[in-house]
Write a protein that holds these residues in place. Structure first.
Motif, PDB file in Angstrom:
ATOM      1  N   VAL A 142       0.864  -1.187   0.000  1.00  0.00           N
ATOM      2  CA  VAL A 142       0.000   0.000   0.000  1.00  0.00           C
ATOM      3  C   VAL A 142       0.900   1.236   0.000  1.00  0.00           C
ATOM      4  CG1 VAL A 142      -1.777   1.296   1.236  1.00  0.00           C
ATOM      5  CG2 VAL A 142      -1.841  -1.210   1.222  1.00  0.00           C
ATOM      6  N   VAL A 143       0.768   2.072  -1.021  1.00  0.00           N
ATOM      7  CA  VAL A 143       1.646   3.238  -1.156  1.00  0.00           C
ATOM      8  C   VAL A 143       1.002   4.520  -0.646  1.00  0.00           C
ATOM      9  CG1 VAL A 143       2.934   2.269  -3.083  1.00  0.00           C
ATOM     10  CG2 VAL A 143       0.873   3.581  -3.547  1.00  0.00           C
ATOM     11  N   ASP A 144      -0.331   4.513  -0.454  1.00  0.00           N
ATOM     12  CA  ASP A 144      -0.976   5.735   0.023  1.00  0.00           C
ATOM     13  C   ASP A 144      -2.326   5.385   0.650  1.00  0.00           C
ATOM     14  OD1 ASP A 144      -1.149   8.638   0.293  1.00  0.00           O
ATOM     15  OD2 ASP A 144      -2.772   8.509  -1.160  1.00  0.00           O
ATOM     16  N   ARG A 145      -2.592   6.010   1.801  1.00  0.00           N
ATOM     17  CA  ARG A 145      -3.884   5.855   2.472  1.00  0.00           C
ATOM     18  C   ARG A 145      -4.468   7.237   2.731  1.00  0.00           C
ATOM     19  NH1 ARG A 145      -4.520   0.705   4.826  1.00  0.00           N
ATOM     20  NH2 ARG A 145      -2.567  -0.499   4.950  1.00  0.00           N
ATOM     21  N   ALA A 146      -5.739   7.403   2.415  1.00  0.00           N
ATOM     22  CA  ALA A 146      -6.433   8.662   2.683  1.00  0.00           C
ATOM     23  C   ALA A 146      -7.857   8.329   3.116  1.00  0.00           C
ATOM     24  CB  ALA A 146      -6.436   9.555   1.438  1.00  0.00           C
ATOM     25  N   ALA A 147      -8.584   9.352   3.547  1.00  0.00           N
ATOM     26  CA  ALA A 147      -9.983   9.145   3.929  1.00  0.00           C
ATOM     27  C   ALA A 147     -10.777   8.698   2.706  1.00  0.00           C
ATOM     28  CB  ALA A 147     -10.560  10.427   4.503  1.00  0.00           C
ATOM     29  N   PRO A 148     -11.809   7.845   2.891  1.00  0.00           N
ATOM     30  CA  PRO A 148     -12.625   7.403   1.748  1.00  0.00           C
ATOM     31  C   PRO A 148     -13.178   8.586   0.962  1.00  0.00           C
ATOM     32  CG  PRO A 148     -13.172   6.123   3.703  1.00  0.00           C
ATOM     33  CD  PRO A 148     -12.252   7.220   4.158  1.00  0.00           C
ATOM     34  N   LEU A 149     -13.283   8.404  -0.325  1.00  0.00           N
ATOM     35  CA  LEU A 149     -13.747   9.478  -1.200  1.00  0.00           C
ATOM     36  C   LEU A 149     -15.197   9.863  -0.884  1.00  0.00           C
ATOM     37  CD1 LEU A 149     -12.285   8.102  -4.548  1.00  0.00           C
ATOM     38  CD2 LEU A 149     -11.486  10.128  -3.304  1.00  0.00           C
ATOM     39  N   PRO A 150     -15.517  11.164  -0.820  1.00  0.00           N
ATOM     40  CA  PRO A 150     -16.892  11.611  -0.542  1.00  0.00           C
ATOM     41  C   PRO A 150     -17.727  11.678  -1.825  1.00  0.00           C
ATOM     42  CG  PRO A 150     -15.448  13.507  -0.593  1.00  0.00           C
ATOM     43  CD  PRO A 150     -14.572  12.305  -0.853  1.00  0.00           C
TER      44      PRO A 150
END
Length: 401
Positions: free
Chosen positions: A263-271
Motif C-alpha cells: 500500500v503506497v498511500d492511504r487517505a480518507a474514503p472518497l466523498p
C-alpha cells in the motif's frame, strides 16, 4: 452488419472449441476463473471478452493448435474492434457541452491590450540593459585579460579532465557492465492483468464524483474499462484484479513463490456517490482467489477456496497455494480481491519468481499506476432503473418494487 458478422464469427469459433472439449460451462468456467454465464455469453456472441488472454486460455484447455489459436486471435481482434466501434458513440455526447462552453471564457478584449504591451517591453528591457552595460564599461579596459583568464581556465579544466579520465575509466566498466546485464535479460515469463472485473460478471460498485444525471447507464461488463475511464470512476469497496502468468518455454518451468501487497498511500474514503452496476446478482461458481484486507496495517494476499454450487451438492474449489509452476503450455490465473471500508487506498502487487538459476520480483500495477480502491460506507448509493432510464436511490427502489 460487418460488426455483427465479426462477432458471430468469433462466437462460432468459441462454440466449436467448447463443443470439442465436451465439458460444461461450469467446469470450463472454473478453469478460466469466469462464471458459467459469462462463458455462455462469449459462446452466444452476447459479449466479446475485453482481452484475448482468457480466450487463449480456453483454446489451450480445449487442445487447439497454433494455427487455430492464430485464427481465433484474428477473429477476436475483428470482434473486439466491432465492439469498440459500437460502444464509442456513447461517450461522445459528454464532451460536446464542454466544447461549447469553452468559447465563453474567451472574450478577447485583451486583443487591444497587446497594443500597449510592446511599449512596456522596451522599457523593461531598458531597465535590465543598463545593469549589464554598466558592468562592462567599468571593466572594459581589462577585457583582454578576462579572455586570457578564461582560456587559461579552460586549459586547466581540460588538463584536470585528462588526468582524471584514466581513473574514472578504470572503475566505470564495473557498474556499467553489471547494470545493463541485469536489465538486458528478458523475463522468462509474460504477465497481463484485468482490473475492471465484476463479481460474477455482473456485480460491482464504482465511486463517481458526479450527480446521477451526469452518469451514463451501466455498461456491459466487457465495456467497464471504457465506462470507468470516461467517468473517472474508482472501485468502491472492492477491486478484483486477474493476473495471467505464462512461461515462455514449454519445458523450462518458472516457479512462482509468493504474492505480496504494497500500500503506497492511504487517505480518507472518497466523498463521492456510489453507483452499483446491477440490482443484485449471483453466480453458481465462486472462483478461488486471494483475499486482501487493505484496512490492515500490513495487508496479505490470503488464498481462499472457491465454491461450485452448480450441481446437486456444493463442491469446494481448492485455493492456489504457492509455490507452483507455469510454462508456455500451462499458464495460470491469479484472482485478487482487495477490499476496504475505511480508506482511499492506492496499492500494487509484487510477484516473486525463479527460473534457471535466476530469481526476481515483478511489480504488478494498473498500467504503471497503483490500483485504487475506496470505501463506500455512508455514501449515497444508486442503482439504475432501466424502466425509467435513470439512477435511483435504494429507498426509491424499495418504493417501486
Amino acid at each position: 452488419m460487418p460488426k455483427d458478422a465479426a462477432v458471430e464469427e468469433f462466437a462460432g469459433l468459441v462454440r466449436t472449441l467448447k463443443a470439442r472439449d465436451g465439458r460444461s460451462y461450469e467446469a470450463l468456467g472454473r478453469r478460466l476463473s469466469v462464471s458459467a454465464s459469462t462463458l455462455h455469453r462469449y459462446c452466444s456472441g452476447a459479449t466479446v471478452p475485453e482481452e484475448f488472454a482468457v480466450v487463449d486460455r480456453l483454446a489451450l484447455l480445449c487442445g487447439a493448435d497454433e494455427e487455430e489459436r492464430r485464427a481465433l486471435e484474428a477473429a477476436w481482434t475483428e470482434a473486439d474492434r466491432a465492439r469498440r466501434l459500437t460502444a464509442s458513440p456513447a461517450p461522445t455526447p459528454t464532451p460536446v457541452p464542454a466544447v461549447s462552453a469553452a468559447p465563453e471564457p474567451n472574450p478577447e478584449p485583451s486583443a487591444p491590450d497587446p497594443g500597449p504591451g510592446p511599449a512596456p517591453d522596451p522599457s523593461a528591457a531598458d531597465l535590465s540593459a543598463p545593469e549589464t552595460p554598466r558592468a562592462r564599461p567599468r571593466r572594459g579596459a581589462p577585457a583582454p585579460l578576462l579572455v586570457a583568464a578564461a582560456v587559461a581556465l579552460v586549459v586547466l579544466a581540460l588538463a584536470v579532465t585528462l588526468l582524471g579520465h584514466p581513473t574514472r575509466t578504470a572503475s566505470a566498466p564495473a557498474p556499467a557492465s553489471t547494470a545493463p546485464g541485469r536489465t538486458a535479460a528478458p523475463l522468462p515469463f509474460t504477465w497481463s492483468i484485468r482490473s475492471q472485473l465484476w463479481e460474477g460478471g455482473c456485480g460491482h460498485t464504482y465511486l463517481v464524483d458526479r450527480a446521477p444525471r451526469a452518469v451514463a447507464p451501466p455498461p456491459v461488463a466487457a465495456d467497464s474499462g471504457a465506462w470507468a475511464g470516461t467517468h473517472g470512476a474508482v472501485h468502491g469497496g472492492e477491486a478484483l484484479v486477474r493476473i495471467t502468468v505464462q512461461g515462455r518455454s514449454p519445458s523450462d518451468a518458472v516457479v512462482l513463490h509468493a504474492l505480496h501487497v504494497r500500500v503506497v498511500d492511504r487517505a480518507a474514503p472518497l466523498p463521492w456517490n456510489a453507483y452499483r452496476m446491477d440490482n443484485g446478482c449471483g453466480g453458481a461458481v465462486t472462483p478461488r482467489h486471494f483475499a486482501v484486507d487493505l484496512d490492515r496495517p500490513r495487508p496479505l494476499a490470503r488464498p481462499v477456496d472457491g465454491l461450485d454450487a452448480s450441481g446437486a451438492e456444493v463442491r469446494k474449489i481448492p485455493a492456489v497455494s504457492f509455490p507452483y509452476k507455469v510454462t508456455s503450455s500451462d499458464p495460470e490465473e491469479l484472482l485478487v480481491s482487495a477490499r476496504t471500508a475505511g480508506c482511499d487506498c492506492r496499492w500494487y502487487l509484487e510477484l516473486e519468481w525463479s527460473a534457471g538459476g535466476r530469481s526476481g520480483t515483478v511489480r504488478i500495477t494498473d498500467g504503471g499506476k497503483p490500483f485504487r480502491t475506496s470505501g463506500t460506507r455512508g455514501r449515497p448509493a444508486y442503482v439504475h432503473d432501466s424502466t425509467e432510464g435513470r439512477w435511483i436511490t435504494d429507498s426509491e427502489l424499495g418504493q417501486t418494487g
